[in-house]
Design a protein around this motif. Sequence first.
Motif, PDB file in Angstrom:
ATOM      1  N   THR A  37      76.829 -42.563 -90.322  1.00  0.00           N
ATOM      2  CA  THR A  37      78.138 -42.962 -90.825  1.00  0.00           C
ATOM      3  C   THR A  37      78.165 -44.478 -91.008  1.00  0.00           C
ATOM      4  N   ILE A  38      78.771 -44.932 -92.097  1.00  0.00           N
ATOM      5  CA  ILE A  38      78.970 -46.362 -92.344  1.00  0.00           C
ATOM      6  C   ILE A  38      80.388 -46.713 -91.894  1.00  0.00           C
ATOM      7  N   ILE A  39      80.500 -47.695 -91.008  1.00  0.00           N
ATOM      8  CA  ILE A  39      81.810 -48.058 -90.452  1.00  0.00           C
ATOM      9  C   ILE A  39      82.090 -49.544 -90.671  1.00  0.00           C
ATOM     10  N   ARG A  40      83.275 -49.821 -91.143  1.00  0.00           N
ATOM     11  CA  ARG A  40      83.794 -51.187 -91.265  1.00  0.00           C
ATOM     12  C   ARG A  40      84.881 -51.387 -90.208  1.00  0.00           C
ATOM     13  N   LYS A  41      85.208 -52.645 -89.939  1.00  0.00           N
ATOM     14  CA  LYS A  41      86.196 -52.961 -88.898  1.00  0.00           C
ATOM     15  C   LYS A  41      87.500 -52.224 -89.124  1.00  0.00           C
ATOM     16  N   GLU A  42      87.995 -52.239 -90.360  1.00  0.00           N
ATOM     17  CA  GLU A  42      89.289 -51.637 -90.645  1.00  0.00           C
ATOM     18  C   GLU A  42      89.284 -50.110 -90.509  1.00  0.00           C
ATOM     19  N   GLU A  43      88.087 -49.515 -90.467  1.00  0.00           N
ATOM     20  CA  GLU A  43      87.967 -48.055 -90.351  1.00  0.00           C
ATOM     21  C   GLU A  43      87.576 -47.607 -88.948  1.00  0.00           C
ATOM     22  N   LEU A  44      87.342 -48.574 -88.049  1.00  0.00           N
ATOM     23  CA  LEU A  44      86.752 -48.244 -86.751  1.00  0.00           C
ATOM     24  C   LEU A  44      87.576 -47.216 -85.976  1.00  0.00           C
ATOM     25  N   PHE A  45      88.892 -47.367 -85.983  1.00  0.00           N
ATOM     26  CA  PHE A  45      89.735 -46.482 -85.183  1.00  0.00           C
ATOM     27  C   PHE A  45      90.429 -45.415 -86.029  1.00  0.00           C
ATOM     28  N   SER A  46      89.872 -45.161 -87.201  1.00  0.00           N
ATOM     29  CA  SER A  46      90.435 -44.105 -88.044  1.00  0.00           C
ATOM     30  C   SER A  46      90.192 -42.744 -87.400  1.00  0.00           C
ATOM     31  N   GLU A  47      90.953 -41.770 -87.832  1.00  0.00           N
ATOM     32  CA  GLU A  47      90.855 -40.426 -87.249  1.00  0.00           C
ATOM     33  C   GLU A  47      89.446 -39.861 -87.362  1.00  0.00           C
ATOM     34  N   GLU A  48      88.795 -40.094 -88.504  1.00  0.00           N
ATOM     35  CA  GLU A  48      87.457 -39.518 -88.710  1.00  0.00           C
ATOM     36  C   GLU A  48      86.392 -40.157 -87.831  1.00  0.00           C
ATOM     37  N   ASN A  49      86.671 -41.364 -87.318  1.00  0.00           N
ATOM     38  CA  ASN A  49      85.688 -42.034 -86.462  1.00  0.00           C
ATOM     39  C   ASN A  49      85.990 -41.891 -84.974  1.00  0.00           C
ATOM     40  N   GLN A  50      87.085 -41.223 -84.631  1.00  0.00           N
ATOM     41  CA  GLN A  50      87.450 -41.056 -83.229  1.00  0.00           C
ATOM     42  C   GLN A  50      86.379 -40.296 -82.440  1.00  0.00           C
ATOM     43  N   GLU A  51      85.815 -39.278 -83.077  1.00  0.00           N
ATOM     44  CA  GLU A  51      84.799 -38.477 -82.385  1.00  0.00           C
ATOM     45  C   GLU A  51      83.554 -39.314 -82.094  1.00  0.00           C
ATOM     46  N   ILE A  52      83.170 -40.189 -83.026  1.00  0.00           N
ATOM     47  CA  ILE A  52      82.012 -41.051 -82.819  1.00  0.00           C
ATOM     48  C   ILE A  52      82.254 -41.971 -81.628  1.00  0.00           C
ATOM     49  N   LEU A  53      83.428 -42.598 -81.567  1.00  0.00           N
ATOM     50  CA  LEU A  53      83.763 -43.489 -80.462  1.00  0.00           C
ATOM     51  C   LEU A  53      83.830 -42.732 -79.146  1.00  0.00           C
ATOM     52  N   PHE A  54      84.351 -41.499 -79.206  1.00  0.00           N
ATOM     53  CA  PHE A  54      84.444 -40.690 -77.989  1.00  0.00           C
ATOM     54  C   PHE A  54      83.062 -40.393 -77.419  1.00  0.00           C
ATOM     55  N   THR A  55      82.134 -39.951 -78.270  1.00  0.00           N
ATOM     56  CA  THR A  55      80.798 -39.607 -77.768  1.00  0.00           C
ATOM     57  C   THR A  55      80.050 -40.849 -77.280  1.00  0.00           C
ATOM     58  N   MET A  56      80.327 -42.018 -77.884  1.00  0.00           N
ATOM     59  CA  MET A  56      79.700 -43.257 -77.422  1.00  0.00           C
ATOM     60  C   MET A  56      80.105 -43.602 -75.985  1.00  0.00           C
ATOM     61  N   SER A  57      81.307 -43.208 -75.616  1.00  0.00           N
ATOM     62  CA  SER A  57      81.846 -43.618 -74.314  1.00  0.00           C
ATOM     63  C   SER A  57      81.579 -42.628 -73.198  1.00  0.00           C
ATOM     64  N   GLN A  58      80.897 -41.535 -73.500  1.00  0.00           N
ATOM     65  CA  GLN A  58      80.670 -40.498 -72.477  1.00  0.00           C
ATOM     66  C   GLN A  58      79.506 -40.870 -71.552  1.00  0.00           C
TER      67      GLN A  58
END
Length: 323
Positions: A302-323
């Motif tokens: 996935t390509i992520i920019r700052k303004e998209e970091l906390f978008s709904e579609e990227n929530q799962e990516i952030l969640f798995t990073m923090s496990q």
Amino acid sequence: MKNDKKTFILIEAVLAVLILVLAIVMISEKRQDDRYKISVVVPNSDDRQWSAFKYGLRMAAADNNIEMSVASTAETLTAQEEERLLRDEIENGADALILYPVPGEETEEMLQEIGKKVPIMLVGSALTDGEDTVFPVTEPDHYTMGKALGEELIKDYEGKLDGKTLGILSETTDSAAVISREMGFRAALADSNVRIRWAVGHPFTEGGESFLGVQPAVDIIAALDDSSLTAAGECAASDSLHGARIYGIGNSTEAAYYLDTGVVECLLVADEFNLGYQSLNEIAKELDDYLYHMQSIEVYHTIIRKEELFSEENQEILFTMSQ
């Protein structure tokens, strides 16, 4: 007389069914108590870059009723150290191995020998750059990731890179994954007239940031893996990169943090959760069926920019990073 014979046959049939049911129950109970064991060996296994990967492993282990363990490892591994770890894991009862391979011909020879004893699935990188690989591997398309990173850079500069200087950074220069990423990145920039001033590899353990700080100043830094990206982010946060803009590939919460704070311009994230889940799931199929042969699996990025970091579609990516 005939009735007695029929009764005897019926009793025998009932007993046979009961014995069969009992045998199935006993086998099932034995399987539950004596689960398959899969050992995972990756360098610097406690580092947070592996968080999503290990979360995927745990989920797949639960779904397949498998006992999974991740070996504790140092920040860097030699082929000899990896071999010793793998043999220790087999001696301790591992039925299969998942590992990030140390680059080099001796690793391939060593794994071919160990592969005669237990199934092996590589993760993150093949042994060689190309399709001709001895072992199945679960990994992203590294060439495509590198090319996408270059294309994002060109997009930001609207193709006007004449006179700009660039540094390419990675924690190693001899892994198949990094080689392929750099090839893709250079291919994207082939007609851009950007000047690549240096391309270096360094294991970013203690002192890694100071190594980066003494490199010649450049306008842009492309970091091809999580360790080099977070090292570059740390240097930039302390004003040690002379204002260089950073583009990179990463998969840790630190990488996401540097994107969020504006230190990193663009972040590419491989699906590390599925890297873990699919690698273990595939090896479980072979353990359950001796006729099954493991297949290589490609995971997405996935390509992520700052303004998209906390978008709904990227929530799962952030969640798995923090496990």
